[in-house]
Scaffold this motif. Structure first.
Motif, short mmCIF file in Angstrom:
data_model
loop_
_atom_site.label_atom_id
_atom_site.label_comp_id
_atom_site.label_asym_id
_atom_site.label_seq_id
_atom_site.Cartn_x
_atom_site.Cartn_y
_atom_site.Cartn_z
N ILE A 19 49.63 35.74 45.92
CA ILE A 19 50.02 35.17 47.21
C ILE A 19 49.27 33.87 47.46
CG2 ILE A 19 49.91 35.54 49.71
CD1 ILE A 19 50.39 38.52 49.14
N GLU A 20 47.97 33.88 47.19
CA GLU A 20 47.17 32.67 47.41
C GLU A 20 47.59 31.54 46.47
OE1 GLU A 20 45.10 32.02 49.92
OE2 GLU A 20 45.71 33.98 50.65
N ASP A 76 46.99 39.86 46.06
CA ASP A 76 46.46 38.79 46.92
C ASP A 76 46.29 37.48 46.17
OD1 ASP A 76 46.43 40.38 49.13
OD2 ASP A 76 44.34 40.97 48.92
#
Length: 93
Positions: free
Chosen positions: A22-23, A19
């Motif tokens: 992705i961020e 995550d």
């Protein structure tokens, strides 16, 4: 005696992005898109509006303002496409 297993026979699957990765990719693409929007507004729209609303004689010729505005728009679109391809590439990892 032990039975054989499938361990070590399967192919390694591509690692799914975390995550945080992705961020980070989204933030980078957002920054580049903001840069592209700023360039389009400042380099493309502002000279046009300045030429329309100014009362003084502008030392830059109209054709030169058109060229500068066009170049800024082309560079802004290029930066946007780079950000899009970067985001797609990072999310495929």
């Amino acid at each position: 005696m032990t039975l054989p297993t499938n361990e070590g026979l399967r192919k390694d699957r591509p690692k799914q992005p975390v995550d945080a990765d992705i961020e980070a990719a989204k933030l980078t693409a957002t920054f580049l898109n903001g840069l592209a929007v700023g360039l389009a507004i400042v380099g493309g729209v502002a000279p046009i509006l300045n030429a329309i609303y100014t009362t003084e004689r502008v030392p830059v010729e109209a054709w030169m303002r058109a060229v500068i505005g066009s170049v800024c728009f082309v560079v802004a679109v290029t930066i946007h496409l780079i950000a899009t391809s970067y985001l797609k590439r990072e999310l495929r990892k």
